[in-house]
Motif scaffolding. Structure first.
Motif, PDB file in Angstrom:
ATOM      1  N   ASN A  47       0.890  -1.315  -0.133  1.00 36.96           N
ATOM      2  CA  ASN A  47      -0.028  -0.087  -0.245  1.00 36.96           C
ATOM      3  C   ASN A  47       0.740   1.375  -0.161  1.00 36.96           C
ATOM      4  O   ASN A  47       1.351   1.695   0.720  1.00 36.96           O
ATOM      5  CB  ASN A  47      -1.016  -0.015   1.043  1.00 36.96           C
ATOM      6  N   ASN A  48       0.497   2.200  -0.912  1.00 36.21           N
ATOM      7  CA  ASN A  48       1.690   3.467  -1.455  1.00 36.21           C
ATOM      8  C   ASN A  48       1.109   4.162  -0.176  1.00 36.21           C
ATOM      9  O   ASN A  48       2.416   4.914  -0.179  1.00 36.21           O
ATOM     10  CB  ASN A  48       1.164   3.555  -2.713  1.00 36.21           C
ATOM     11  N   ASN A  49      -0.524   4.006   0.311  1.00 40.49           N
ATOM     12  CA  ASN A  49      -0.461   5.213   1.707  1.00 40.49           C
ATOM     13  C   ASN A  49       0.346   4.878   2.448  1.00 40.49           C
ATOM     14  O   ASN A  49       0.054   5.478   3.446  1.00 40.49           O
ATOM     15  CB  ASN A  49      -1.366   5.421   1.745  1.00 40.49           C
ATOM     16  N   PHE A  50       1.229   3.980   2.707  1.00 39.15           N
ATOM     17  CA  PHE A  50       1.819   3.551   4.206  1.00 39.15           C
ATOM     18  C   PHE A  50       2.933   3.274   4.511  1.00 39.15           C
ATOM     19  O   PHE A  50       3.444   3.331   2.657  1.00 39.15           O
ATOM     20  CB  PHE A  50       1.216   2.055   4.748  1.00 39.15           C
ATOM     21  N   SER A  51       3.712   4.038   5.100  1.00 47.18           N
ATOM     22  CA  SER A  51       4.959   3.946   4.921  1.00 47.18           C
ATOM     23  C   SER A  51       5.462   2.687   5.945  1.00 47.18           C
ATOM     24  O   SER A  51       5.076   2.677   7.234  1.00 47.18           O
ATOM     25  CB  SER A  51       5.792   5.695   5.942  1.00 47.18           C
ATOM     26  N   SER A  52       5.840   2.237   5.596  1.00 42.57           N
ATOM     27  CA  SER A  52       6.804   0.943   6.439  1.00 42.57           C
ATOM     28  C   SER A  52       8.184   0.768   6.681  1.00 42.57           C
ATOM     29  O   SER A  52       8.766   1.412   5.383  1.00 42.57           O
ATOM     30  CB  SER A  52       5.900  -0.629   5.939  1.00 42.57           C
ATOM     31  N   GLN A  53       8.522   0.528   7.695  1.00 42.05           N
ATOM     32  CA  GLN A  53       9.428   0.512   7.854  1.00 42.05           C
ATOM     33  C   GLN A  53       9.830  -1.276   8.463  1.00 42.05           C
ATOM     34  O   GLN A  53       8.865  -1.256  10.230  1.00 42.05           O
ATOM     35  CB  GLN A  53      10.384   1.187   9.064  1.00 42.05           C
ATOM     36  N   GLU A  54      11.245  -1.439   8.892  1.00 41.90           N
ATOM     37  CA  GLU A  54      11.053  -3.347   9.813  1.00 41.90           C
ATOM     38  C   GLU A  54      12.582  -2.730  10.596  1.00 41.90           C
ATOM     39  O   GLU A  54      13.225  -1.509  10.304  1.00 41.90           O
ATOM     40  CB  GLU A  54      12.132  -4.194   8.646  1.00 41.90           C
ATOM     41  N   TYR A  55      12.379  -2.726  11.584  1.00 40.88           N
ATOM     42  CA  TYR A  55      13.091  -2.522  12.424  1.00 40.88           C
ATOM     43  C   TYR A  55      13.482  -3.506  13.337  1.00 40.88           C
ATOM     44  O   TYR A  55      12.558  -5.194  13.740  1.00 40.88           O
ATOM     45  CB  TYR A  55      12.463  -1.722  13.625  1.00 40.88           C
ATOM     46  N   HIS A  56      14.376  -3.716  14.428  1.00 40.60           N
ATOM     47  CA  HIS A  56      15.210  -4.739  15.045  1.00 40.60           C
ATOM     48  C   HIS A  56      15.349  -4.281  16.257  1.00 40.60           C
ATOM     49  O   HIS A  56      16.059  -5.006  17.017  1.00 40.60           O
ATOM     50  CB  HIS A  56      16.475  -5.191  14.533  1.00 40.60           C
ATOM     51  N   SER A  57      15.275  -3.062  17.066  1.00 40.98           N
ATOM     52  CA  SER A  57      15.162  -2.668  18.163  1.00 40.98           C
ATOM     53  C   SER A  57      14.450  -1.780  18.340  1.00 40.98           C
ATOM     54  O   SER A  57      14.159  -0.626  17.180  1.00 40.98           O
ATOM     55  CB  SER A  57      16.425  -2.837  18.610  1.00 40.98           C
ATOM     56  N   LEU A  58      14.163  -1.701  19.855  1.00 40.77           N
ATOM     57  CA  LEU A  58      13.289  -0.596  20.307  1.00 40.77           C
ATOM     58  C   LEU A  58      13.697   0.914  19.344  1.00 40.77           C
ATOM     59  O   LEU A  58      12.718   1.380  19.481  1.00 40.77           O
ATOM     60  CB  LEU A  58      12.658  -0.593  21.775  1.00 40.77           C
ATOM     61  N   ALA A  59      14.849   1.706  20.508  1.00 44.18           N
ATOM     62  CA  ALA A  59      16.145   2.504  19.497  1.00 44.18           C
ATOM     63  C   ALA A  59      15.559   2.629  17.445  1.00 44.18           C
ATOM     64  O   ALA A  59      15.409   3.860  17.638  1.00 44.18           O
ATOM     65  CB  ALA A  59      17.105   2.636  19.785  1.00 44.18           C
ATOM     66  N   GLU A  60      15.592   1.795  17.262  1.00 48.69           N
ATOM     67  CA  GLU A  60      15.502   1.955  15.585  1.00 48.69           C
ATOM     68  C   GLU A  60      13.995   1.936  15.802  1.00 48.69           C
ATOM     69  O   GLU A  60      13.836   3.389  14.561  1.00 48.69           O
ATOM     70  CB  GLU A  60      16.219   0.532  14.969  1.00 48.69           C
ATOM     71  N   ALA A  61      13.351   1.370  16.623  1.00 54.22           N
ATOM     72  CA  ALA A  61      11.758   2.091  15.993  1.00 54.22           C
ATOM     73  C   ALA A  61      11.833   3.897  16.068  1.00 54.22           C
ATOM     74  O   ALA A  61      10.835   4.140  15.702  1.00 54.22           O
ATOM     75  CB  ALA A  61      10.881   1.350  16.881  1.00 54.22           C
ATOM     76  N   GLN A  62      11.900   4.118  17.343  1.00 58.90           N
ATOM     77  CA  GLN A  62      11.957   5.048  17.307  1.00 58.90           C
ATOM     78  C   GLN A  62      12.442   6.915  16.872  1.00 58.90           C
ATOM     79  O   GLN A  62      12.255   7.441  16.162  1.00 58.90           O
ATOM     80  CB  GLN A  62      12.354   5.616  19.097  1.00 58.90           C
ATOM     81  N   SER A  63      13.837   5.918  16.091  1.00 62.11           N
ATOM     82  CA  SER A  63      13.946   6.350  15.017  1.00 62.11           C
ATOM     83  C   SER A  63      13.524   6.760  13.838  1.00 62.11           C
ATOM     84  O   SER A  63      13.259   7.710  13.272  1.00 62.11           O
ATOM     85  CB  SER A  63      15.572   6.322  14.723  1.00 62.11           C
ATOM     86  N   TYR A  64      13.288   5.590  13.578  1.00 66.15           N
ATOM     87  CA  TYR A  64      11.770   5.828  12.375  1.00 66.15           C
ATOM     88  C   TYR A  64      10.619   6.333  12.844  1.00 66.15           C
ATOM     89  O   TYR A  64       9.794   7.618  12.009  1.00 66.15           O
ATOM     90  CB  TYR A  64      10.830   4.017  12.277  1.00 66.15           C
ATOM     91  N   ILE A  65      10.454   6.687  13.298  1.00 63.93           N
ATOM     92  CA  ILE A  65       8.892   7.352  14.408  1.00 63.93           C
ATOM     93  C   ILE A  65       9.101   9.188  14.457  1.00 63.93           C
ATOM     94  O   ILE A  65       8.859   9.578  13.954  1.00 63.93           O
ATOM     95  CB  ILE A  65       8.406   6.698  16.508  1.00 63.93           C
ATOM     96  N   ASP A  66      10.462   9.488  14.708  1.00 66.22           N
ATOM     97  CA  ASP A  66      10.749  10.344  15.149  1.00 66.22           C
ATOM     98  C   ASP A  66      10.914  11.327  13.258  1.00 66.22           C
ATOM     99  O   ASP A  66      10.445  12.000  12.997  1.00 66.22           O
ATOM    100  CB  ASP A  66      12.261  10.584  15.890  1.00 66.22           C
ATOM    101  N   ALA A  67      11.305  10.147  12.677  1.00 70.84           N
ATOM    102  CA  ALA A  67      11.367  10.879  10.978  1.00 70.84           C
ATOM    103  C   ALA A  67      10.630  11.048  10.413  1.00 70.84           C
ATOM    104  O   ALA A  67      10.504  11.830   9.833  1.00 70.84           O
ATOM    105  CB  ALA A  67      12.389   9.997  10.301  1.00 70.84           C
ATOM    106  N   PHE A  68       9.628   9.813  10.863  1.00 69.26           N
ATOM    107  CA  PHE A  68       8.529  10.446  10.080  1.00 69.26           C
ATOM    108  C   PHE A  68       7.141  11.486  10.622  1.00 69.26           C
ATOM    109  O   PHE A  68       7.217  12.122  10.022  1.00 69.26           O
ATOM    110  CB  PHE A  68       7.088   8.416  10.609  1.00 69.26           C
ATOM    111  N   LEU A  69       7.208  11.464  11.922  1.00 71.96           N
ATOM    112  CA  LEU A  69       7.048  13.417  12.379  1.00 71.96           C
ATOM    113  C   LEU A  69       7.523  14.153  12.154  1.00 71.96           C
ATOM    114  O   LEU A  69       7.017  15.587  11.279  1.00 71.96           O
ATOM    115  CB  LEU A  69       7.063  12.767  13.921  1.00 71.96           C
ATOM    116  N   GLN A  70       9.386  14.091  11.397  1.00 72.57           N
ATOM    117  CA  GLN A  70       9.899  15.468  11.054  1.00 72.57           C
ATOM    118  C   GLN A  70       9.424  15.031   9.767  1.00 72.57           C
ATOM    119  O   GLN A  70       9.382  16.391   9.198  1.00 72.57           O
ATOM    120  CB  GLN A  70      11.218  15.019  10.791  1.00 72.57           C
TER     121      GLN A  70
END
Length: 73
Positions: A47-70
């Motif tokens: 789905n091109n309307n969703f941004s999807s990211q694979e993560y391996h740690s909580l810190a990595e997930a947080q960095s994707y969330i931060d980048a998404f918000l930015q």
């Protein structure tokens, strides 16, 4: 204002929430972990309307969330 969902494990409820958010044009970030060769739903990954990211740690997930918000500013 946004939806951040962990889609590692298939869930009808989460799928429903994603569908409603998409209909309302709410920005959506889907995070997932690869587990024992399981793949995320093709509905989510394709789905091109969703941004999807694979993560391996909580810190990595947080960095994707931060980048998404930015990206929304």
């Amino acid at each position: 204002d946004i939806v951040v969902a962990d889609v590692t494990t298939p869930s009808l409820g989460v799928g429903y929430e994603l569908g409603i958010a998409e209909k309302l044009q709410i920005p959506i970030l889907c995070l997932y972990r690869s587990e024992n060769g399981k793949n995320i739903s093709a509905m989510v990954k394709g789905n091109n309307n969703f941004s999807s990211q694979e993560y391996h740690s909580l810190a990595e997930a947080q960095s994707y969330i931060d980048a998404f918000l930015q990206s929304l500013i």
